[in-house]
Structure formats: structure tokens, C-alpha cells
Design a protein around this motif. Structure first.
Motif, PDB file in Angstrom:
ATOM      1  N   ILE B 344      65.619  67.997  55.645  1.00 16.18           N
ATOM      2  CA  ILE B 344      64.459  67.454  55.594  1.00 16.18           C
ATOM      3  C   ILE B 344      63.950  66.845  54.986  1.00 16.18           C
ATOM      4  O   ILE B 344      63.038  66.137  55.014  1.00 16.18           O
ATOM      5  N   THR B 345      63.943  67.513  53.504  1.00 14.29           N
ATOM      6  CA  THR B 345      63.701  66.344  51.875  1.00 14.29           C
ATOM      7  C   THR B 345      63.959  65.080  52.461  1.00 14.29           C
ATOM      8  O   THR B 345      63.671  64.461  51.873  1.00 14.29           O
ATOM      9  N   HIS B 346      65.319  65.219  52.728  1.00 15.60           N
ATOM     10  CA  HIS B 346      66.093  64.173  52.744  1.00 15.60           C
ATOM     11  C   HIS B 346      65.855  63.017  53.096  1.00 15.60           C
ATOM     12  O   HIS B 346      65.472  62.050  53.256  1.00 15.60           O
ATOM     13  N   GLY B 347      65.520  63.912  54.601  1.00 13.71           N
ATOM     14  CA  GLY B 347      64.658  62.568  55.579  1.00 13.71           C
ATOM     15  C   GLY B 347      63.699  62.116  55.221  1.00 13.71           C
ATOM     16  O   GLY B 347      63.073  61.129  55.717  1.00 13.71           O
ATOM     17  N   ALA B 348      62.751  62.994  54.979  1.00 14.56           N
ATOM     18  CA  ALA B 348      61.258  63.146  54.495  1.00 14.56           C
ATOM     19  C   ALA B 348      61.246  61.729  52.880  1.00 14.56           C
ATOM     20  O   ALA B 348      60.715  60.458  53.479  1.00 14.56           O
ATOM     21  N   SER B 349      62.855  61.186  52.436  1.00 19.12           N
ATOM     22  CA  SER B 349      61.344  60.515  50.996  1.00 19.12           C
ATOM     23  C   SER B 349      62.356  59.441  52.056  1.00 19.12           C
ATOM     24  O   SER B 349      62.132  58.262  51.526  1.00 19.12           O
ATOM     25  N   VAL B 350      63.491  59.181  52.961  1.00 13.99           N
ATOM     26  CA  VAL B 350      63.400  57.916  53.207  1.00 13.99           C
ATOM     27  C   VAL B 350      63.175  57.036  54.219  1.00 13.99           C
ATOM     28  O   VAL B 350      62.505  56.364  53.982  1.00 13.99           O
ATOM     29  N   SER B 351      61.948  58.315  55.050  1.00 10.31           N
ATOM     30  CA  SER B 351      61.028  57.996  55.983  1.00 10.31           C
ATOM     31  C   SER B 351      59.930  57.443  54.766  1.00 10.31           C
ATOM     32  O   SER B 351      59.170  56.103  55.364  1.00 10.31           O
ATOM     33  N   VAL B 352      59.625  57.671  53.823  1.00  7.56           N
ATOM     34  CA  VAL B 352      58.584  57.503  52.695  1.00  7.56           C
ATOM     35  C   VAL B 352      58.815  55.636  52.397  1.00  7.56           C
ATOM     36  O   VAL B 352      58.094  55.184  52.227  1.00  7.56           O
ATOM     37  N   GLY B 353      60.428  55.683  51.701  1.00  9.25           N
ATOM     38  CA  GLY B 353      60.808  54.531  51.069  1.00  9.25           C
ATOM     39  C   GLY B 353      61.332  53.391  51.892  1.00  9.25           C
ATOM     40  O   GLY B 353      60.546  52.096  52.000  1.00  9.25           O
ATOM     41  N   ARG B 354      61.953  53.798  53.726  1.00  8.53           N
ATOM     42  CA  ARG B 354      61.702  52.206  54.432  1.00  8.53           C
ATOM     43  C   ARG B 354      60.892  52.433  55.462  1.00  8.53           C
ATOM     44  O   ARG B 354      60.377  51.378  56.054  1.00  8.53           O
ATOM     45  N   ASP B 355      59.551  53.843  56.395  1.00 12.72           N
ATOM     46  CA  ASP B 355      59.227  53.005  56.739  1.00 12.72           C
ATOM     47  C   ASP B 355      58.011  53.865  56.219  1.00 12.72           C
ATOM     48  O   ASP B 355      56.635  52.955  56.973  1.00 12.72           O
ATOM     49  N   ILE B 356      57.258  53.706  55.588  1.00 13.51           N
ATOM     50  CA  ILE B 356      55.488  53.540  54.549  1.00 13.51           C
ATOM     51  C   ILE B 356      56.101  52.440  53.811  1.00 13.51           C
ATOM     52  O   ILE B 356      55.041  51.772  53.856  1.00 13.51           O
ATOM     53  N   VAL B 357      56.644  52.536  52.659  1.00 16.26           N
ATOM     54  CA  VAL B 357      56.303  52.129  51.633  1.00 16.26           C
ATOM     55  C   VAL B 357      56.693  50.175  51.701  1.00 16.26           C
ATOM     56  O   VAL B 357      56.476  49.254  51.562  1.00 16.26           O
ATOM     57  N   LEU B 358      58.395  50.604  52.529  1.00 16.38           N
ATOM     58  CA  LEU B 358      58.325  48.387  52.614  1.00 16.38           C
ATOM     59  C   LEU B 358      58.002  47.896  53.307  1.00 16.38           C
ATOM     60  O   LEU B 358      57.626  46.974  52.935  1.00 16.38           O
ATOM     61  N   PRO B 359      57.543  48.642  54.878  1.00 20.76           N
ATOM     62  CA  PRO B 359      56.609  47.517  55.441  1.00 20.76           C
ATOM     63  C   PRO B 359      55.677  47.260  54.306  1.00 20.76           C
ATOM     64  O   PRO B 359      54.406  45.883  55.365  1.00 20.76           O
ATOM     65  N   LEU B 360      54.626  47.605  53.896  1.00 24.53           N
ATOM     66  CA  LEU B 360      53.447  47.336  53.317  1.00 24.53           C
ATOM     67  C   LEU B 360      53.606  46.698  52.215  1.00 24.53           C
ATOM     68  O   LEU B 360      52.801  45.925  51.762  1.00 24.53           O
ATOM     69  N   LYS B 361      54.908  46.624  51.245  1.00 23.73           N
ATOM     70  CA  LYS B 361      55.586  45.436  50.415  1.00 23.73           C
ATOM     71  C   LYS B 361      57.150  45.035  50.884  1.00 23.73           C
ATOM     72  O   LYS B 361      58.046  46.127  50.379  1.00 23.73           O
ATOM     73  N   PRO B 362      57.135  44.407  52.006  1.00 23.43           N
ATOM     74  CA  PRO B 362      58.665  44.137  52.105  1.00 23.43           C
ATOM     75  C   PRO B 362      59.314  43.005  50.957  1.00 23.43           C
ATOM     76  O   PRO B 362      60.419  43.086  51.359  1.00 23.43           O
ATOM     77  N   ASP B 363      58.753  42.834  49.998  1.00 18.71           N
ATOM     78  CA  ASP B 363      59.903  42.029  49.629  1.00 18.71           C
ATOM     79  C   ASP B 363      60.609  42.680  47.873  1.00 18.71           C
ATOM     80  O   ASP B 363      60.505  42.271  47.299  1.00 18.71           O
ATOM     81  N   LEU B 364      60.441  44.194  48.533  1.00 24.62           N
ATOM     82  CA  LEU B 364      60.876  45.361  47.800  1.00 24.62           C
ATOM     83  C   LEU B 364      62.306  45.180  46.915  1.00 24.62           C
ATOM     84  O   LEU B 364      63.567  45.175  48.385  1.00 24.62           O
ATOM     85  N   PRO B 365      62.430  45.148  45.918  1.00 24.76           N
ATOM     86  CA  PRO B 365      64.112  44.809  45.929  1.00 24.76           C
ATOM     87  C   PRO B 365      65.015  46.852  46.253  1.00 24.76           C
ATOM     88  O   PRO B 365      64.343  47.656  46.266  1.00 24.76           O
ATOM     89  N   GLU B 366      66.344  46.404  46.182  1.00 22.76           N
ATOM     90  CA  GLU B 366      67.417  47.411  46.864  1.00 22.76           C
ATOM     91  C   GLU B 366      66.628  48.538  45.825  1.00 22.76           C
ATOM     92  O   GLU B 366      66.711  50.284  46.190  1.00 22.76           O
ATOM     93  N   LYS B 368      64.443  49.119  43.462  1.00 25.30           N
ATOM     94  CA  LYS B 368      63.250  49.797  43.337  1.00 25.30           C
ATOM     95  C   LYS B 368      63.016  50.968  45.469  1.00 25.30           C
ATOM     96  O   LYS B 368      62.546  51.924  44.928  1.00 25.30           O
ATOM     97  N   GLN B 369      63.169  50.494  45.961  1.00 24.50           N
ATOM     98  CA  GLN B 369      63.668  51.136  47.350  1.00 24.50           C
ATOM     99  C   GLN B 369      63.887  53.110  46.898  1.00 24.50           C
ATOM    100  O   GLN B 369      63.462  53.881  47.538  1.00 24.50           O
ATOM    101  N   LEU B 370      65.102  52.556  46.154  1.00 23.80           N
ATOM    102  CA  LEU B 370      66.241  53.557  46.136  1.00 23.80           C
ATOM    103  C   LEU B 370      65.277  54.939  45.410  1.00 23.80           C
ATOM    104  O   LEU B 370      65.715  55.546  45.477  1.00 23.80           O
ATOM    105  N   TRP B 371      64.549  54.232  43.936  1.00 26.71           N
ATOM    106  CA  TRP B 371      63.517  54.983  43.891  1.00 26.71           C
ATOM    107  C   TRP B 371      62.642  55.362  43.880  1.00 26.71           C
ATOM    108  O   TRP B 371      62.349  56.721  43.161  1.00 26.71           O
ATOM    109  N   ILE B 372      62.508  54.773  45.006  1.00 22.04           N
ATOM    110  CA  ILE B 372      60.963  55.474  45.383  1.00 22.04           C
ATOM    111  C   ILE B 372      61.203  56.619  46.593  1.00 22.04           C
ATOM    112  O   ILE B 372      60.575  57.827  46.496  1.00 22.04           O
ATOM    113  N   MET B 373      62.761  56.583  47.168  1.00 22.65           N
ATOM    114  CA  MET B 373      62.920  57.030  48.174  1.00 22.65           C
ATOM    115  C   MET B 373      63.275  58.664  46.749  1.00 22.65           C
ATOM    116  O   MET B 373      63.101  60.048  47.797  1.00 22.65           O
TER     117      MET B 373
END
Lengths: 73, 489
Positions: B344-366, B368-373
Motif C-alpha cells: 500500500i505504501t508503495h502504491g500510494a507513493s506511485v499514485s502521488v507521483g503519477r496521478d497527482i503531481v504529474l498531471p499538474l506539472k506534465p513536463d516533469l523529468p523522470e 524528478k518523478q522518481l524522487w517525488i515518489m
């Protein structure tokens, strides 16, 4: 559908899934919803659920063999 | 040696093994790839998949809540067996399809699929936020379970905050370093351990307290004639509540984003073989219920503050507190709580990175995405930990009924995969309506129509809105062709 010898049983699987759900819920579950007779020391209602889980397992194996059995090992 | 010292040693041994396995799982893999972190480059093997999916049904609920249900609600607890048996069935059909789409179009989450199919960032963000809230609720329960187990089995020598920090801290570290592989490999150890413990304990209790299941259930049937039947006057659950809860879990189980995501981690064949193995896990839950039934007539109801304490009570007062038993149960229960919380913790971290942060800031490099996760593993973890240990009940109340929210994802997901005419407007309206109705029944209403599960009522509203509004819309040929590609994959 027929790529690499694989068969497709989607429609049958949908029916199977619905059937499995139906035996676990009312009104069909009412048939199993009683204490006696005891089966292997378990009340009939509990044995009913476990029995259908067993059936489910056998059916799943059959589905997989039907769909993927013809693939090269 | 005092029993609690033995218990600490046994639990520490287990924790060291789980930690080492979790860390080693990520060795030799790229530390800097989102695909590796999120879905193990779509290459998890069958053996690991079995335990990863199996481990998730054995949460802290299995050791504390499961026996509690059997003890206090009797036949209503068969719901748990039915749920485990049915929950994964739809995955046999949608899993391979989602896996193919994911590999073709580079998806890692449920939000990726929905966003692409409906062409809507709003849907992705709603799904992301609702999932993270549901995850936090689920995690909070697991962390409470860990803290409780530590505290009881060390006879109060380890305070709540320290036990939870130690056990959950380890989970956070191996999820950060090893991503989904860390969660998956530690689940192998955890699932095997808790299965062994559950069976030994279940059979031991039934045979020492009652001379076997037959005499035990005959006694229960004599003392409480309606206890082993659903919907009778003395029963704890109505026929409608039982049935709608089962149907809901069957539709909702695979909609948990951390489970849905697992479609991307492996091949079609392995997905199907995992589904086949799942009924076996349902059978493994039987001794968990036997533990609860064995307490009937042995533990007086007023000896417990809540029925969740029935197993710890049995251990402490009925079977004689020996260090070995304490240690075994402690390790098994920790394993159960940790194997759900890592996924669940893993799933939540991927959701925050991919589904919440990325759509709001689509030009994020990979990178950075990973560090956000990785950062969100720690942040979500810390938040859930705070809620579990220091949080007021009010906050937790707000998050209740997580399942009812999760099941609202089902119409847009099935629509995306099987219905060409499903539209963005329909999906959005259905989601908002469903989440809203569920929220209303969880927080404000006292009862639901016909005693149906609240999530089920919300799901009906959701489907009506989704189908109705989709049918009203006219689609261009271009969009129609796009939608067809999803259905035909």
C-alpha cells in the motif's frame, strides 16, 4: 483470437464469475445457510462456502488449460 | 528468560530477515528508473506474484479482525472467505488486457489508463486523491495493528509509538530503496510465516480448548442456535448486508490502485496463474476464523474491550504464556500487517507521483518523478504513522469506508476496457456522484436503503450517471476510433 494456438473463453469465464458470486450470496446461499448436517466438523453454512471455493479452483485450472494448454511449453 | 524477552528476540529476528530481504530485492536493479520502481520493468516472476497478491489479503485484519468477527459475529465472518475467493476473479479477464495496454502505451497506474482513455486530467487527479486518502486509512489500521502486537506481546515493555516506528520504519526503508521488488520479496517471507502461524495456532486452539472442530461447532450451535446462520433473528448480519458486501468486494477488490497496478508488473500468463492460486489463499484463511470460534464459551464477552482483542486475550489467559508462543505469534502478526502495508505504501507513493503531481506539472523529468515518489513514501508513511499513534478518532472517522470509495473506480475502468461509448463527462459525473453519495452515507446518514452496503448504493448512482450521460453524448469518428482501440486490445 487464434494467435499461437491460444483459445479464448471470455464469455464462459464471465458466466463462471457470475455463477461463483451467486452461490455465495442470497437467494442461492439460502440453500446452504443452515447449521446441520455438519460436514467434517464444520457447520453446513461454512462447508458450503469452502466447497464452492474448491469448485472454483478446479474450474480455474480447467479454464487455464483450455486457453493456454495448446501453447508450446 | 521472561516470555516477553523471548518475544522481542523472535520479533527482532523476523524484522532483521524482512529488512534484509527487502533491501536485497532491489540490488543490481536500476535505482533511477520509474518503470523499475513502479512495476519492476514488467518482469515479476510467478512465485513472487503469488505471494505478493496472497500477502495482501492477510493484513493485520487477518490476525486481529478476522478472529474478532468470527467470535462476535459468527456466520457473518464467512464473508471474509467469500471475499478472498471472489475478489481476484475479474482480474483473469481485465488483468491481461490492462497489461497489454500498459506495455503498449507505457502505463504505470490506474490513473495513466483512465487519463489516456478519457483524455481528462481531472479524472486522474480525482482518482489519485481518493486513492491516497483510502490508502492512508488502510495504512493507519495496519500501523495500529503493529503497535498493538508489539505492545501486548512484550507485556507493555515496548510502547505503542516505538513498536510501530520500528516495524513500519523498516517497511518505509525497503520500499524507498527497492520499490515494488522490495515489497514483493519481503511478502514471500511474510506470507509463508503468517500462514504457518495461523494454521498452527488455529488447530492448536481448537484442539486444546474443544477437542476438535466438531465438538466446538456443536457446542456453539447448542448455545447460540442462530449464530452460524446468516440473516436469522439471532444473527449479526442481514441477508442483504451479507450479499451486498460480497458483491461490493468482488467488484472493488481489483480497483484498489496498488492491486490494479500489479497488472503492469508481469505477463498475461502469470496473471492468470496467480488468479488460479487465489482460492487456495482463501482456504488458508479458514484457521483464522477457527481461532475466533474457539474463543466462544471460553472468553466471556465482557472480558474484552473490543472483539479485535480476542486473539491476544486467548494467548495471554488461555494457553499459558510461553516465550515461544509469544514470539511465534508476534512475528506472524507483524508479518501480516507489514505485507499489506508495504504494497500500500508503495502504491500510494506511485499514485502521488503519477496521478497527482504529474498531471499538474506534465513536463516533469523522470528522475524528478522518481524522487517525488520516494519522498512520498516517507511523507505518506509519516502521515499514516501520526494518525495511527497520535491521531484523534475524529480524523479517522472521516476516512472510514475506504472500500466504498475505491469501488467507485469500477465503472470508468470497465467502461474504458469494454465500452466504446463511455465518455469523459459520464466518467467524471459518475465518479463525483459515487464518491459524494458514499461520503454522505459514511458521515451523515444513519441507515442505507434496504440495509445495503453504502458503497453499493453509491455504485448504483455512479453507474446510472456514467451510462446515462455517456449515452447522451455524441462522439466524433476520431474519438470513436480511439475508444475502439482500447476495447479491441
Amino acid at each position: 483470437m487464434a494467435d499461437n494456438g491460444r483459445r479464448n473463453a471470455t464469455r464462459a469465464f464471465v458466466i463462471f464469475t457470475i455463477a461463483m458470486a451467486l452461490v455465495m450470496v442470497f437467494p442461492i446461499f439460502a440453500l446452504g445457510n443452515r447449521v446441520e448436517p455438519f460436514v467434517l466438523g464444520l457447520p453446513f453454512s461454512m462447508a458450503w462456502v469452502i466447497f464452492w471455493i474448491g469448485v472454483e479452483f478446479v474450474a480455474l485450472v480447467a479454464f487455464f488449460r483450455y486457453e493456454h494448454g495448446a501453447e508450446g511449453k | 528468560m521472561a516470555p516477553w524477552v523471548v518475544a522481542i528476540i523472535a520479533m527482532s529476528l523476523y524484522l532483521v530477515f524482512a529488512f534484509a530481504l527487502g533491501i536485497l530485492a532491489g540490488r543490481g536493479r536500476s535505482f533511477y528508473s520509474v518503470s523499475e520502481y513502479a512495476v519492476a520493468d514488467r518482469g515479476l516472476g510467478l512465485f513472487v506474484m503469488w505471494f505478493l497478491m496472497g500477502g495482501t489479503i492477510f493484513s493485520a485484519f487477518a490476525f486481529l479482525g478476522g478472529p474478532g468477527w468470527a467470535y462476535s459475529k459468527g456466520a457473518a465472518s464467512f464473508y471474509i472467505l467469500a471475499y478472498a475467493a471472489l475478489g481476484l476473479l475479474p482480474w483473469y479477464l481485465i488483468g491481461p488486457k490492462v497489461a497489454r495496454l500498459g506495455a503498449e502505451r507505457n502505463y504505470f497506474t490506474m490513473g495513466d489508463l483512465l487519463g489516456d482513455r478519457y483524455g481528462s486530467r481531472a479524472i486522474v487527479v480525482i482518482v489519485g486523491i481518493v486513492s491516497v486518502l483510502a490508502f492512508v486509512q488502510y495504512l493507519t489500521l495496519q500501523i495500529k495493528g503493529m503497535a498493538y502486537v508489539f505492545n501486548v506481546l512484550t507485556e507493555g515493555h515496548i510502547p505503542f509509538w516505538a513498536g510501530a516506528l520500528l516495524a513500519y520504519g523498516i517497511v518505509v526503508i525497503y520500499v524507498v530503496t527497492s520499490g515494488v521488488r522490495g515489497a514483493a520479496w519481503s511478502d514471500v517471507l511474510q506470507a509463508i510465516l503468517m500462514l504457518v502461524v495461523a494454521w498452527i495456532l488455529g488447530l492448536y486452539l481448537v484442539y486444546t480448548l474443544h477437542d476438535g472442530t466438531g465438538p466446538m461447532f456443536e457446542m456453539i450451535a447448542r448455545e447460540k442456535p442462530d449464530f452460524l446462520i446468516i440473516g436469522a433473528s439471532g444473527s449479526q448480519m442481514s441477508a442483504m448486508a451479507f450479499s451486498s458486501a460480497i458483491i461490493m468486494s468482488m467488484i472493488g477488490f481489483m480497483m484498489w490502485p496498488h492491486l490494479f497496478m500489479k497488472s503492469y508488473t508481469t505477463s498475461e500468463r502469470r496473471i492468470k496463474l496467480t488468479v488460479i492460486a487465489y482460492p487456495v489463499f482463501a482456504i488458508f484463511l479458514v484457521p483464522v476464523l477457527l481461532i475466533g470460534f474457539s474463543a466462544i464459551g471460553v472468553v466471556p464477552p465482557d472480558a474484552l474491550e473490543s472483539s479485535d482483542q480476542v486473539l491476544p486475550h486467548l494467548i495471554t489467559y488461555e494457553i499459558g504464556a510461553t516465550g515461544l508462543v509469544y514470539g511465534l505469534i508476534g512475528a506472524g502478526a507483524l508479518a501480516a500487517a507489514m505485507s499489506s502495508s508495504d504494497a500500500i505504501t508503495h502504491g500510494a507513493s506511485v499514485s502521488v507521483g503519477r496521478d497527482i503531481v504529474l498531471p499538474l506539472k506534465p513536463d516533469l523529468p523522470e528522475s524528478k518523478q522518481l524522487w517525488i515518489m520516494r519522498a512520498s513514501v516517507v511523507l505518506v508513511g509519516a502521515f499514516a504513522y501520526y494518525l495511527a499513534i497520535f491521531g484523534g478518532d475524529g480524523l479517522i472517522q472521516l476516512l472510514l469506508g475506504a472500500y466504498g470509495y475505491i469501488v467507485q473506480f469500477a465503472p470508468p475502468v470497465y467502461g474504458a476496457l469494454y465500452w466504446r461509448r463511455a465518455t469523459r463527462e459520464g466518467a467524471l459525473a459518475g465518479l463525483i456522484g459515487g464518491v459524494g453519495v458514499n461520503c454522505y452515507y459514511q458521515l451523515f446518514a444513519d441507515a442505507t436503503p434496504l440495509d445495503m452496503n453504502a458503497g453499493m448504493v453509491a455504485l448504483i448512482v455512479n453507474i446510472v450517471l456514467f451510462v446515462g450521460i455517456s449515452l447522451l453524448a455524441r462522439q466524433s469518428d476520431e474519438i470513436r476510433a480511439r475508444n475502439a482501440a482500447f476495447v479491441e486490445t
